[in-house]
Design an enzyme around this catalytic site. Structure first.
Site, PDB file in Angstrom:
ATOM      1  N   HIS A   1      -8.624  -1.696   6.940  1.00  0.00           N
ATOM      2  CA  HIS A   1      -8.870  -0.864   5.516  1.00  0.00           C
ATOM      3  C   HIS A   1      -8.228  -1.805   4.353  1.00  0.00           C
ATOM      4  O   HIS A   1      -7.096  -2.259   4.482  1.00  0.00           O
ATOM      5  CB  HIS A   1      -8.567   0.529   5.646  1.00  0.00           C
ATOM      6  CG  HIS A   1      -7.168   0.873   5.766  1.00  0.00           C
ATOM      7  ND1 HIS A   1      -6.405   1.048   7.080  1.00  0.00           N
ATOM      8  CD2 HIS A   1      -6.243   1.102   4.893  1.00  0.00           C
ATOM      9  CE1 HIS A   1      -5.306   1.528   6.888  1.00  0.00           C
ATOM     10  NE2 HIS A   1      -5.001   1.334   5.779  1.00  0.00           N
TER      11      HIS A   1
ATOM     12  N   HIS B   1      -2.785  -1.542  -0.927  1.00  0.00           N
ATOM     13  CA  HIS B   1      -2.480  -2.362   0.439  1.00  0.00           C
ATOM     14  C   HIS B   1      -3.537  -2.687   1.110  1.00  0.00           C
ATOM     15  O   HIS B   1      -4.732  -2.259   0.603  1.00  0.00           O
ATOM     16  CB  HIS B   1      -1.326  -1.455   1.367  1.00  0.00           C
ATOM     17  CG  HIS B   1      -2.017  -0.255   1.942  1.00  0.00           C
ATOM     18  ND1 HIS B   1      -2.149   0.905   1.186  1.00  0.00           N
ATOM     19  CD2 HIS B   1      -2.591  -0.226   2.968  1.00  0.00           C
ATOM     20  CE1 HIS B   1      -2.507   1.739   2.065  1.00  0.00           C
ATOM     21  NE2 HIS B   1      -3.050   1.111   3.223  1.00  0.00           N
TER      22      HIS B   1
ATOM     23  N   GLU C   1      -0.098  -3.517   5.244  1.00  0.00           N
ATOM     24  CA  GLU C   1       0.030  -2.601   6.708  1.00  0.00           C
ATOM     25  C   GLU C   1      -0.393  -3.332   7.874  1.00  0.00           C
ATOM     26  O   GLU C   1      -1.572  -3.972   7.921  1.00  0.00           O
ATOM     27  CB  GLU C   1      -0.667  -1.508   6.480  1.00  0.00           C
ATOM     28  CG  GLU C   1      -0.706  -0.401   7.715  1.00  0.00           C
ATOM     29  CD  GLU C   1      -1.360   0.905   7.030  1.00  0.00           C
ATOM     30  OE1 GLU C   1      -1.895   0.896   5.949  1.00  0.00           O
ATOM     31  OE2 GLU C   1      -1.538   1.706   8.057  1.00  0.00           O
TER      32      GLU C   1
HETATM   33  C1  LIG Z   1       0.715   5.127   6.735  1.00  0.00           C
HETATM   34  C2  LIG Z   1      -0.397   6.161   6.305  1.00  0.00           C
HETATM   35  C3  LIG Z   1      -1.481   5.341   5.693  1.00  0.00           C
HETATM   36  C4  LIG Z   1      -2.221   4.212   7.050  1.00  0.00           C
HETATM   37  O1  LIG Z   1      -3.050   3.479   6.388  1.00  0.00           O
HETATM   38  O2  LIG Z   1      -1.958   4.670   8.014  1.00  0.00           O
HETATM   39  C5  LIG Z   1      -0.968   4.304   4.548  1.00  0.00           C
HETATM   40  O3  LIG Z   1      -1.539   3.266   4.403  1.00  0.00           O
HETATM   41  S1  LIG Z   1       0.092   5.331   3.597  1.00  0.00           S
HETATM   42  C6  LIG Z   1       0.563   4.041   2.171  1.00  0.00           C
HETATM   43  C7  LIG Z   1       1.549   4.293   1.599  1.00  0.00           C
HETATM   44  N1  LIG Z   1       2.641   4.027   2.274  1.00  0.00           N
HETATM   45  C8  LIG Z   1       3.630   2.939   1.901  1.00  0.00           C
HETATM   46  O4  LIG Z   1       3.232   2.465   1.059  1.00  0.00           O
HETATM   47  C9  LIG Z   1       4.828   2.794   2.746  1.00  0.00           C
HETATM   48  C10 LIG Z   1       5.164   1.251   2.594  1.00  0.00           C
HETATM   49  N2  LIG Z   1       5.640   1.180   1.103  1.00  0.00           N
HETATM   50  C11 LIG Z   1       7.108   1.011   0.706  1.00  0.00           C
HETATM   51  O5  LIG Z   1       7.572   1.192   1.505  1.00  0.00           O
HETATM   52  C12 LIG Z   1       7.420   0.940  -0.974  1.00  0.00           C
HETATM   53  O6  LIG Z   1       5.981   1.330  -1.651  1.00  0.00           O
HETATM   54  C13 LIG Z   1       7.612  -0.597  -1.069  1.00  0.00           C
HETATM   55  C14 LIG Z   1       8.877  -0.952  -0.530  1.00  0.00           C
HETATM   56  C15 LIG Z   1       6.425  -1.510  -0.805  1.00  0.00           C
HETATM   57  C16 LIG Z   1       7.865  -0.560  -2.762  1.00  0.00           C
HETATM   58  O7  LIG Z   1       8.720   0.519  -2.968  1.00  0.00           O
HETATM   59  P1  LIG Z   1       9.161   0.782  -4.369  1.00  0.00           P
HETATM   60  O8  LIG Z   1       7.695   1.096  -5.074  1.00  0.00           O
HETATM   61  O9  LIG Z   1       9.668   2.103  -4.561  1.00  0.00           O
HETATM   62  O10 LIG Z   1       9.924  -0.170  -5.174  1.00  0.00           O
HETATM   63  P2  LIG Z   1       9.865  -1.052  -6.314  1.00  0.00           P
HETATM   64  O11 LIG Z   1       8.878  -0.405  -7.380  1.00  0.00           O
HETATM   65  O12 LIG Z   1      11.116  -1.717  -6.644  1.00  0.00           O
HETATM   66  O13 LIG Z   1       8.857  -2.316  -5.478  1.00  0.00           O
HETATM   67  C17 LIG Z   1       9.539  -3.301  -5.035  1.00  0.00           C
HETATM   68  C18 LIG Z   1       8.618  -4.597  -5.406  1.00  0.00           C
HETATM   69  O14 LIG Z   1       7.587  -4.415  -4.569  1.00  0.00           O
HETATM   70  C19 LIG Z   1       6.368  -4.591  -5.486  1.00  0.00           C
HETATM   71  N3  LIG Z   1       5.341  -3.616  -5.132  1.00  0.00           N
HETATM   72  C20 LIG Z   1       5.594  -2.250  -4.995  1.00  0.00           C
HETATM   73  N4  LIG Z   1       4.530  -1.627  -4.394  1.00  0.00           N
HETATM   74  C21 LIG Z   1       3.620  -2.793  -4.259  1.00  0.00           C
HETATM   75  C22 LIG Z   1       2.289  -2.868  -3.952  1.00  0.00           C
HETATM   76  N5  LIG Z   1       1.597  -1.691  -3.601  1.00  0.00           N
HETATM   77  N6  LIG Z   1       1.554  -4.109  -3.906  1.00  0.00           N
HETATM   78  C23 LIG Z   1       2.393  -5.069  -4.241  1.00  0.00           C
HETATM   79  N7  LIG Z   1       3.561  -5.240  -4.864  1.00  0.00           N
HETATM   80  C24 LIG Z   1       4.151  -3.791  -4.709  1.00  0.00           C
HETATM   81  C25 LIG Z   1       6.968  -4.032  -6.927  1.00  0.00           C
HETATM   82  O15 LIG Z   1       6.030  -4.649  -7.983  1.00  0.00           O
HETATM   83  C26 LIG Z   1       8.344  -4.664  -6.766  1.00  0.00           C
HETATM   84  O16 LIG Z   1       7.983  -6.247  -7.110  1.00  0.00           O
HETATM   85  P3  LIG Z   1       9.032  -7.013  -7.959  1.00  0.00           P
HETATM   86  O17 LIG Z   1       8.687  -8.400  -7.852  1.00  0.00           O
HETATM   87  O18 LIG Z   1      10.680  -6.524  -7.492  1.00  0.00           O
HETATM   88  O19 LIG Z   1       8.792  -6.320  -9.447  1.00  0.00           O
HETATM   89 CO   LIG Z   2      -3.063   2.209   4.963  1.00  0.00          CO
END
Ligand SMILES: CC[C@H](C(=O)O)C(=O)SCCNC(=O)CCNC(=O)[C@H](O)C(C)(C)COP(=O)(O)OP(=O)(O)OC[C@H]1O[C@@H](n2cnc3c(N)ncnc32)[C@H](O)[C@@H]1OP(=O)(O)O
Ligand SMILES: [Co+2]
Length: 146
Positions: free
Chosen positions: A8, A88, A137
């Site tokens: 997905h 994602h 993911e």
């Molecule tokens: C699990 C249920 C369901 C499923 O399919 O089963 C799902 O998919 S639920 C989806 C939601 N859950 C998650 O996203 C969990 C994993 N995500 C995380 O742990 C955080 O979102 C993380 C670590 C990716 C980012 O954390 P946060 O946003 O708090 O930190 P920053 O803003 O400092 O980001 C760090 C760095 O990552 C870049 N970033 C953040 N989000 C994304 C993204 N979605 N795609 C691409 N890049 C992303 C952000 O720009 C920062 O980059 P930098 O170069 O430092 O600026």
């Molecule tokens: Co998902």
């Protein structure tokens, strides 16, 4: 590790209700699931399935996700992208533990331990900075789909 199909594309939205109207009325989606809460993952989820081309392959899926609770992992994303956006991608693997060891051995940050995702099988995420900027993911292929 055997990388499987793209399961997905996750799309974050501030409102699943509004996103459903868009996917139904603008995109013409006919297979829109009932939204459901995943409190353990901090999201409300709704699956939009797009049919396979005639006679081939499997449907593709958009996973709409809306923040659930103050600690939702997508709140920071929506603060940067208030209208929502592509969040994602998710690939299937046959064995989540083999996959986790594979990525760790290659220096890719695995975010947390495998936990049950929206499809009812174990999942984990790989840090976007180690994945060419794409939050990725990995999910174990549902039994019966192998
Ligand atoms: C699990 C249920 C369901 C499923 O399919 O089963 C799902 O998919 S639920 C989806 C939601 N859950 C998650 O996203 C969990 C994993 N995500 C995380 O742990 C955080 O979102 C993380 C670590 C990716 C980012 O954390 P946060 O946003 O708090 O930190 P920053 O803003 O400092 O980001 C760090 C760095 O990552 C870049 N970033 C953040 N989000 C994304 C993204 N979605 N795609 C691409 N890049 C992303 C952000 O720009 C920062 O980059 P930098 O170069 O430092 O600026
Ligand atoms: Co998902």
């Amino acid at each position: 590790m055997n990388l499987g199909r793209l399961n997905h594309v996750g799309v974050a939205t501030p409102s699943i209700a509004e996103a459903i109207s868009f996917w139904r009325d603008v995109m013409g989606a006919t297979s829109i699931g009932e939204p459901f809460d995943l409190p353990a993952q901090g999201v409300k989820v709704c699956f939009v399935d797009t049919p396979p081309s005639t006679g081939s392959g499997q449907a593709t899926q958009i996973e709409l996700i809306e923040p659930l609770g103050d600690a939702s992992p997508i709140r920071a994303f929506l603060k940067k992208n208030p209208a929502g956006g592509q969040h994602h991608v998710c690939y299937e693997v046959p064995d989540i533990h083999v996959a986790k060891a594979w990525f760790e051995a290659r220096g890719v940050r695995v975010l947390g331990e495998p936990r049950t995702g929206a499809h009812g099988t174990p999942i984990f995420f790989l840090h976007p900075r180690d994945m060419g900027g794409v939050l990725t993911e990995i999910m174990e292929t549902p039994r019966g789909n192998h």
